[in-house]
Scaffold this active site. Structure first.
Site, PDB file in Angstrom:
ATOM      1  N   HIS A 128      -3.939   6.991   0.986  1.00  0.00           N
ATOM      2  CA  HIS A 128      -4.140   5.644   0.436  1.00  0.00           C
ATOM      3  C   HIS A 128      -5.580   5.236   0.726  1.00  0.00           C
ATOM      4  O   HIS A 128      -6.071   5.423   1.843  1.00  0.00           O
ATOM      5  CB  HIS A 128      -3.149   4.684   1.101  1.00  0.00           C
ATOM      6  CG  HIS A 128      -3.513   3.255   0.903  1.00  0.00           C
ATOM      7  ND1 HIS A 128      -3.783   2.733  -0.341  1.00  0.00           N
ATOM      8  CD2 HIS A 128      -3.665   2.231   1.784  1.00  0.00           C
ATOM      9  CE1 HIS A 128      -4.083   1.449  -0.214  1.00  0.00           C
ATOM     10  NE2 HIS A 128      -4.021   1.123   1.064  1.00  0.00           N
ATOM     11  N   CYS A 139       0.823  -1.225   0.000  1.00  0.00           N
ATOM     12  CA  CYS A 139       0.000   0.000   0.000  1.00  0.00           C
ATOM     13  C   CYS A 139       0.853   1.269   0.000  1.00  0.00           C
ATOM     14  O   CYS A 139       0.380   2.336  -0.390  1.00  0.00           O
ATOM     15  CB  CYS A 139      -0.916   0.018   1.218  1.00  0.00           C
ATOM     16  SG  CYS A 139      -1.928  -1.435   1.309  1.00  0.00           S
ATOM     17  N   ASN A 173      -9.951  -0.920  -2.480  1.00  0.00           N
ATOM     18  CA  ASN A 173      -8.536  -0.668  -2.164  1.00  0.00           C
ATOM     19  C   ASN A 173      -7.690  -1.248  -3.301  1.00  0.00           C
ATOM     20  O   ASN A 173      -7.608  -2.468  -3.454  1.00  0.00           O
ATOM     21  CB  ASN A 173      -8.215  -1.334  -0.818  1.00  0.00           C
ATOM     22  CG  ASN A 173      -6.775  -1.148  -0.382  1.00  0.00           C
ATOM     23  OD1 ASN A 173      -5.906  -0.818  -1.187  1.00  0.00           O
ATOM     24  ND2 ASN A 173      -6.512  -1.392   0.894  1.00  0.00           N
TER      25      ASN A 173
HETATM   26  O1  UT7 Z   1      -4.491  -1.147   2.660  1.00  0.00           O
HETATM   27  C1  UT7 Z   1      -4.144  -1.329   3.989  1.00  0.00           C
HETATM   28  C2  UT7 Z   1      -4.596  -2.624   4.436  1.00  0.00           C
HETATM   29  N1  UT7 Z   1      -5.881  -2.813   4.959  1.00  0.00           N
HETATM   30  C3  UT7 Z   1      -6.543  -1.998   5.808  1.00  0.00           C
HETATM   31  O2  UT7 Z   1      -6.223  -0.872   6.049  1.00  0.00           O
HETATM   32  C4  UT7 Z   1      -7.720  -2.618   6.489  1.00  0.00           C
HETATM   33  C5  UT7 Z   1      -7.891  -2.118   7.875  1.00  0.00           C
HETATM   34  N2  UT7 Z   1      -8.996  -2.770   8.541  1.00  0.00           N
HETATM   35  C6  UT7 Z   1     -10.264  -2.607   8.167  1.00  0.00           C
HETATM   36  O3  UT7 Z   1     -10.538  -1.872   7.238  1.00  0.00           O
HETATM   37  C7  UT7 Z   1     -11.337  -3.300   8.961  1.00  0.00           C
HETATM   38  O4  UT7 Z   1     -10.758  -3.978  10.050  1.00  0.00           O
HETATM   39  C8  UT7 Z   1     -12.167  -4.309   8.117  1.00  0.00           C
HETATM   40  C9  UT7 Z   1     -13.043  -3.564   7.135  1.00  0.00           C
HETATM   41  C10 UT7 Z   1     -11.257  -5.285   7.398  1.00  0.00           C
HETATM   42  C11 UT7 Z   1     -13.099  -5.126   9.026  1.00  0.00           C
HETATM   43  O5  UT7 Z   1     -13.938  -4.277   9.763  1.00  0.00           O
HETATM   44  P1  UT7 Z   1     -14.051  -4.426  11.349  1.00  0.00           P
HETATM   45  O6  UT7 Z   1     -15.063  -3.445  11.767  1.00  0.00           O
HETATM   46  O7  UT7 Z   1     -12.668  -4.315  11.915  1.00  0.00           O
HETATM   47  O8  UT7 Z   1     -14.620  -5.872  11.485  1.00  0.00           O
HETATM   48  P2  UT7 Z   1     -13.977  -7.164  12.190  1.00  0.00           P
HETATM   49  O9  UT7 Z   1     -12.834  -7.694  11.407  1.00  0.00           O
HETATM   50  O10 UT7 Z   1     -13.758  -6.874  13.631  1.00  0.00           O
HETATM   51  O11 UT7 Z   1     -15.176  -8.168  12.052  1.00  0.00           O
HETATM   52  C12 UT7 Z   1     -16.460  -7.922  12.656  1.00  0.00           C
HETATM   53  C13 UT7 Z   1     -17.383  -9.067  12.274  1.00  0.00           C
HETATM   54  C14 UT7 Z   1     -16.783 -10.448  12.478  1.00  0.00           C
HETATM   55  O12 UT7 Z   1     -17.780 -11.280  12.958  1.00  0.00           O
HETATM   56  P3  UT7 Z   1     -17.891 -11.623  14.539  1.00  0.00           P
HETATM   57  O13 UT7 Z   1     -16.566 -12.227  14.903  1.00  0.00           O
HETATM   58  O14 UT7 Z   1     -18.130 -10.304  15.206  1.00  0.00           O
HETATM   59  O15 UT7 Z   1     -19.045 -12.566  14.592  1.00  0.00           O
HETATM   60  C15 UT7 Z   1     -16.384 -10.878  11.084  1.00  0.00           C
HETATM   61  O16 UT7 Z   1     -16.408 -12.282  10.930  1.00  0.00           O
HETATM   62  O17 UT7 Z   1     -17.695  -8.981  10.866  1.00  0.00           O
HETATM   63  C16 UT7 Z   1     -17.465 -10.252  10.250  1.00  0.00           C
HETATM   64  N3  UT7 Z   1     -17.086 -10.049   8.856  1.00  0.00           N
HETATM   65  C17 UT7 Z   1     -17.990  -9.840   7.891  1.00  0.00           C
HETATM   66  N4  UT7 Z   1     -19.330  -9.786   7.903  1.00  0.00           N
HETATM   67  C18 UT7 Z   1     -19.958  -9.546   6.751  1.00  0.00           C
HETATM   68  C19 UT7 Z   1     -15.852  -9.979   8.310  1.00  0.00           C
HETATM   69  N5  UT7 Z   1     -15.940  -9.744   6.982  1.00  0.00           N
HETATM   70  C20 UT7 Z   1     -17.257  -9.645   6.707  1.00  0.00           C
HETATM   71  C21 UT7 Z   1     -17.981  -9.419   5.514  1.00  0.00           C
HETATM   72  N6  UT7 Z   1     -19.322  -9.363   5.581  1.00  0.00           N
HETATM   73  N7  UT7 Z   1     -17.379  -9.219   4.320  1.00  0.00           N
END
Ligand code: UT7
Length: 332
Positions: free
Chosen positions: A259, A114, A289
């Site tokens: 980014h 990134c 992204n």
């Molecule tokens: O380019 C640089 C690299 N990447 C980033 O900068 C990414 C940085 N992180 C993020 O953008 C966020 O952490 C995400 C968008 C990836 C995830 O959002 P979050 O609010 O941090 O969610 P989480 O990973 O804590 O997951 C919350 C819940 C989980 O379920 P439980 O454990 O609460 O039951 C996940 O399993 O959301 C679930 N989940 C989804 N649900 C629906 C994960 N992916 C999905 C999905 N659809 N696609």
């Protein structure tokens, strides 16, 4: 010492638009979840046989060169930033050089995910300032849709990443009033495993096994929450570092082009720095992204929309896999 200036910008994205609803047909997710957590509404997927990372880079480069009033023959170095090169080796830089009909000039690849654009800009800036080059083509491109699994197992990453490319031309200038003021790059390998694609790597006797395929180990992995937590600290830190280095403050900044990792990260940074909403350019809604390509695609669109004007102070900033992060300040 010469100063480096961006004299041309261009971008290319594949034609196929993939909406959140289309993804939701393959995995347990909803468009509402994706928009609320990331801001993304749609992304582009490459067309096999038509789009390759190096060809997309060459298409973006042709636009950037045209905008700079140059032809490919004017370029004396190519820098190509990507985490998804056409081949494991050689890099996409030499392939793009060939597409552009060039021979002999150096072409190097940057593997900083990134932060690839900022690292590439830093290298271009140094080569121009040292007098070793006069005109550098910095291209960034990614094809990520084919390394995502459109399934429940792959959903945490599949909804985020997209394909696309962009390029800029960096040239030497005697004009003291415009150009790249400074670049600032950092890394911390302690967190390498928090966002990575481990296989196929060189540290196993068998680089790819049937077991790896079955277990989904050929997919990238991301500790999303940890990446998020570090990103919201590093972005403001490295933006302030760039401003302080130039004896400037946030009040001097006209436009931040971050980014495009997550709209929530960009909004957090905007509020943390006390910037107005319209001072932070975002287009993650349309492309997801696109990793190394995300900042130059956003910059290219911001210019086309007239959001960056002559004399504006523009900051680019990135954070991502490595962890790597960086910023650059440009007087446009
Ligand atoms: O380019 C640089 C690299 N990447 C980033 O900068 C990414 C940085 N992180 C993020 O953008 C966020 O952490 C995400 C968008 C990836 C995830 O959002 P979050 O609010 O941090 O969610 P989480 O990973 O804590 O997951 C919350 C819940 C989980 O379920 P439980 O454990 O609460 O039951 C996940 O399993 O959301 C679930 N989940 C989804 N649900 C629906 C994960 N992916 C999905 C999905 N659809 N696609």
């Amino acid at each position: 010492m010469k100063r480096a200036r961006i004299t041309g910008v261009g971008h290319y994205v594949p034609e196929q638009v993939v909406t959140n609803d289309e993804l939701a047909q393959h995995m347990d997710t909803t468009s509402e979840w994706i928009i609320e957590r990331t801001g993304i509404r749609e992304r582009r997927f490459f067309k096999e046989g038509e789009d390759t990372v190096s060809k997309m880079g060459a298409r973006a480069s042709a636009i950037a060169l045209k905008n700079a009033g140059l032809t490919a023959g004017d370029v004396d170095m190519i820098i190509f930033a990507t985490l998804s090169p056409d081949y494991n080796f050689p890099g996409s830089g030499v392939l793009m050089q060939h597409h552009l009909g060039l021979k002999g000039i150096p072409a190097m690849d940057i593997r900083q995910q990134c932060s690839g654009f900022i690292y590439g800009l830093s290298v271009a800036d140094a080569y121009i300032k040292s007098g070793m080059c006069k005109t550098i083509l910095l291209a960034c491109g990614e094809i990520q849709s084919n390394v995502m699994e459109l399934s429940d197992r792959g959903r945490n990453m599949a909804v985020i990443f997209g394909d696309g490319a962009a390029a800029i031309v960096v040239q030497a200038t005697d004009d003291e009033t415009k150009g790249i003021l400074s670049t600032h790059i950092h890394s911390d390998g302690e967190f390498a495993q928090e966002l990575m694609l481990e296989h196929p790597g060189s540290n196993r006797k068998q680089r790819i096994t049937a077991e790896m395929i079955e277990n989904g180990e050929l997919l990238p992995t991301m500790n999303g929450r940890l990446v998020f937590k570090h990103a919201i600290v590093r972005f403001p830190e490295v933006i302030n570092e760039a401003l302080a280095h130039n004896n400037l403050t946030i009040a001097d900044l006209d436009m931040l082009i971050p980014h495009q990792a997550n709209l929530r990260i960009a909004e957090y940074v905007q509020q943390d720095l006390g910037l107005r909403k319209e001072q932070v350019y975002n287009n993650i809604q349309k492309y997801g992204n696109t990793t190394a390509a995300s900042i130059p695609i956003a910059f290219s669109e911001a210019l086309l929309e007239g959001k960056v004007k002559e004399g504006d102070l523009v900051c680019f900033a990135a954070f991502g896999s490595g962890f790597t992060w960086g910023s650059a300040l440009v007087r446009w």
